[in-house]
Scaffold this active site. Structure first.
Site, mmCIF file in Angstrom:
data_model
loop_
_atom_site.group_PDB
_atom_site.id
_atom_site.type_symbol
_atom_site.label_atom_id
_atom_site.label_comp_id
_atom_site.label_asym_id
_atom_site.label_seq_id
_atom_site.Cartn_x
_atom_site.Cartn_y
_atom_site.Cartn_z
ATOM 1 N N PHE A 124 0.852 -1.193 0.000
ATOM 2 C CA PHE A 124 0.000 0.000 0.000
ATOM 3 C C PHE A 124 0.889 1.246 0.000
ATOM 4 C CE2 PHE A 124 -2.593 3.259 2.180
ATOM 5 C CZ PHE A 124 -3.548 3.390 1.189
ATOM 6 N N ASP A 125 0.336 2.378 -0.456
ATOM 7 C CA ASP A 125 1.207 3.557 -0.655
ATOM 8 C C ASP A 125 1.829 4.106 0.623
ATOM 9 O OD1 ASP A 125 -1.407 4.321 -0.153
ATOM 10 O OD2 ASP A 125 -1.255 6.219 -1.209
ATOM 11 N N ALA A 217 -5.308 -4.523 7.277
ATOM 12 C CA ALA A 217 -6.464 -3.608 7.230
ATOM 13 C C ALA A 217 -7.770 -4.333 6.889
ATOM 14 C CB ALA A 217 -6.191 -2.489 6.229
ATOM 15 N N HIS A 450 -0.484 12.475 -4.541
ATOM 16 C CA HIS A 450 -1.887 12.430 -4.976
ATOM 17 C C HIS A 450 -2.836 13.138 -4.013
ATOM 18 C CE1 HIS A 450 -1.378 8.979 -2.355
ATOM 19 N NE2 HIS A 450 -2.682 8.908 -2.203
HETATM 20 N N1 F0G Z 1 -2.571 -0.601 4.626
HETATM 21 C C1 F0G Z 1 -3.556 -0.728 3.733
HETATM 22 C C2 F0G Z 1 -3.709 -1.995 2.966
HETATM 23 C C3 F0G Z 1 -4.435 0.343 3.510
HETATM 24 O O1 F0G Z 1 -5.399 0.214 2.617
HETATM 25 C C4 F0G Z 1 -4.262 1.519 4.267
HETATM 26 C C5 F0G Z 1 -5.143 2.658 4.067
HETATM 27 C C6 F0G Z 1 -3.227 1.595 5.200
HETATM 28 C C7 F0G Z 1 -2.394 0.505 5.359
HETATM 29 C C8 F0G Z 1 -2.980 2.821 6.020
HETATM 30 O O2 F0G Z 1 -3.924 2.940 7.017
HETATM 31 O O3 F0G Z 1 -5.184 5.034 6.461
HETATM 32 O O4 F0G Z 1 -5.314 3.985 8.710
HETATM 33 O O5 F0G Z 1 -3.261 5.118 8.002
HETATM 34 N N2 F0G Z 1 -5.915 2.772 3.103
HETATM 35 C C9 F0G Z 1 -6.887 3.811 2.872
HETATM 36 C C10 F0G Z 1 -7.497 3.635 1.512
HETATM 37 C C11 F0G Z 1 -6.416 5.191 3.127
HETATM 38 O O6 F0G Z 1 -8.249 4.520 1.102
HETATM 39 O O7 F0G Z 1 -7.261 2.625 0.858
HETATM 40 P P1 F0G Z 1 -4.445 4.347 7.559
#
Ligand code: F0G
Length: 459
Positions: A124-125, A217, A450
């Site tokens: 994830f980013d 997540a 982004h």
């Molecule tokens: N890991 C994954 C797989 C995620 O999808 C996200 C966040 C995070 C870590 C980070 O977590 O936002 O609580 O700090 N994803 C959101 C999304 C922001 O829109 O996919 P976070």
């Protein structure tokens, strides 16, 4: 006649939505510099930006909020959460954090150093951001099938074991602090990882003496797919599957804003006491004392309850079926969407949708803007803007997939909303030939651009 499927809950509290006109939206999106993150929420009719922190808490979660213990140290809410995490995941040690990326920041501060390599399945980013920020490198080892959006494969989030072994073989173990397995794999389209793959990754990592981290997540949605798609799991409960999955992890980071259905929160789960002690120091520095770490007591209570509800089959079935309902409606209209449908979102293939827009002009962002103008629906770009620039060459990175993500919040919208979204996208699809100009960047941040990028329409 067989009874049709129906939601496993009813609605107790509602929030009004406001519709807008196309003229209003044209003005608003221009003022937002064609970045949908800059819109005010009241300028949005249906918000599919993210499923993160946008879910509806249950009556039980809200009642837990009233029972929160706000003591600085040793709050009962901390112990309630500790027990819920131990019960659901099996991790003995845990640290609360304010959200998922904070968990990454704390854990990676203890484990990742300059020059390290962190293999995984399409990080994830923020995960990648926290790796690259420490001058380490994230290596994507996802199976090639993940990058064909039309290919039916039950577990497109899987790791390619050959790719992974190559990284293990060619580098000393000291340079690989862990492999990160993201379940479900957001970047690959909310695609699950099979139990078999989880086991194999774990076995391979142990062979080379490497730790396994789950980015968890959407772990419950992953467990649902294992139950439905993988042989031998149909008769197991979600909670049993979850416990089995986590047996194969040394540690976990959690953004509780997804599968634990709270609006804010995160945590780290660990087995190793020494790591827990090391990470605790960073938690105290960045998040707060180890028994609250960025969360209030009431939020820890709601999270403990959410972990239990989020791992119940009936809730997950309602959730995943709603996402699939939207996917099927789009498919009925011949719109190019990724299959199989992901757990938390439907991903539209923007490269196929808008072939006349050059890739340098951000096809998925262009599509997101068009959908907003058409309907007030806010989706999110998962493409070239998100992929950022190469940290070394500073060139744009063009990812394998250029996608518009329609992310469904948990327990928030009805299937009539799904219908509205599908028709809105169909209308854009019907006039796609006329969309030939994309967007260009006016200003951008050096990392994770982004969120704040400013764009302008190409003439
Ligand atoms: N890991 C994954 C797989 C995620 O999808 C996200 C966040 C995070 C870590 C980070 O977590 O936002 O609580 O700090 N994803 C959101 C999304 C922001 O829109 O996919 P976070």
């Amino acid at each position: 006649m067989e009874l049709p499927f129906a939601e496993s809950y009813k609605i107790k509290m509602v929030e009004p939505l406001r519709k807008s006109t196309r003229e209003e939206r044209e003005e608003w999106i221009k003022a937002a510099r064609y970045n949908l993150f800059n819109l005010k929420s009241e300028q949005v009719f249906i918000d599919l930006l993210t499923d993160s922190g946008t879910g509806a808490m249950s009556d039980r979660q809200w009642s837990q909020m009233m029972l929160g213990d706000e003591s600085y140290a040793g709050a009962s809410s901390y112990y309630k959460l500790k027990e819920a995490i131990r019960k659901i995941t099996g991790f003995e040690y845990f640290l609360p954090t304010h959200q998922g990326r904070a968990a990454e920041n704390v854990l990676f501060s203890a484990l990742v150093k300059e020059g390290d390599l962190v293999p995984g399945n399409a990080h994830f980013d923020t995960t990648k951001g926290h790796i690259e920020f420490r001058k380490a490198t994230a290596i994507d080892c996802t199976i090639d099938e993940a990058y064909d959006t039309t290919l039916e494969h039950p577990f497109k989030g899987n790791v390619d074991l050959n790719k992974l072994e190559k990284v293990f073989k060619e580098n000393p173990a000291e340079k690989i602090p862990f492999i990160v397995l993201t379940i479900t794999c957001n970047t690959a389209g909310g695609q699950p990882v099979s139990m078999q793959n989880i086991k194999d990754v774990h076995a391979l990592a142990k062979k080379y003496g490497i730790k396994v981290l789950f980015d968890s997540a959407r772990f419950a949605e992953n467990a649902y797919f294992i139950k439905i798609r993988e042989e031998g799991y149909r008769d197991k409960s979600i909670k049993e599957i979850v416990r089995e999955m986590f047996q194969y992890a040394d540690m976990m980071t959690m953004s509780s804003k997804k599968d634990a259905i709270v609006n804010m929160g995160g945590f780290i789960g660990m087995r190793d006491e020494e790591l827990f002690r090391k990470a605790s120091t960073f938690n105290i520095m960045f998040e707060g004392f180890i028994t609250y770490g960025g969360m209030s007591g009431r939020d820890m209570n709601a999270l403990a309850q959410g972990l239990d509800e989020g791992t119940e089959f009936d809730y997950l079935e309602t959730r995943i079926k709603q996402v699939a309902y939207l996917g099927q409606r789009l498919r009925d209209f011949d719109i190019p969407v990724q299959v199989p449908f992901g757990g938390h979102a439907i991903f539209v293939n923007a490269r196929k949708f808008l072939p006349h827009v050059p890739k340098e002009e951000f096809q998925a962002q262009t599509l997101a803007v068009e959908l907003y103008l058409e309907s007030g629906v806010r989706g999110v770009e998962i493409g070239t803007l998100l992929a950022d620039r190469d940290p070394v060459t500073r060139e744009n990175r063009f990812p394998e997939l250029e996608l518009l993500r329609l992310t469904i919040p948990r327990r928030v919208y009805t299937n009539n909303h799904m219908e509205y979204i599908a028709v809105a996208l169909k209308n854009v699809y019907e006039r796609r030939e006329k969309i030939t100009n994309g967007l260009k960047i006016v200003s951008e941040a050096p990392i994770m651009r982004h969120f704040t990028v400013e764009l302008e329409k190409m003439d």
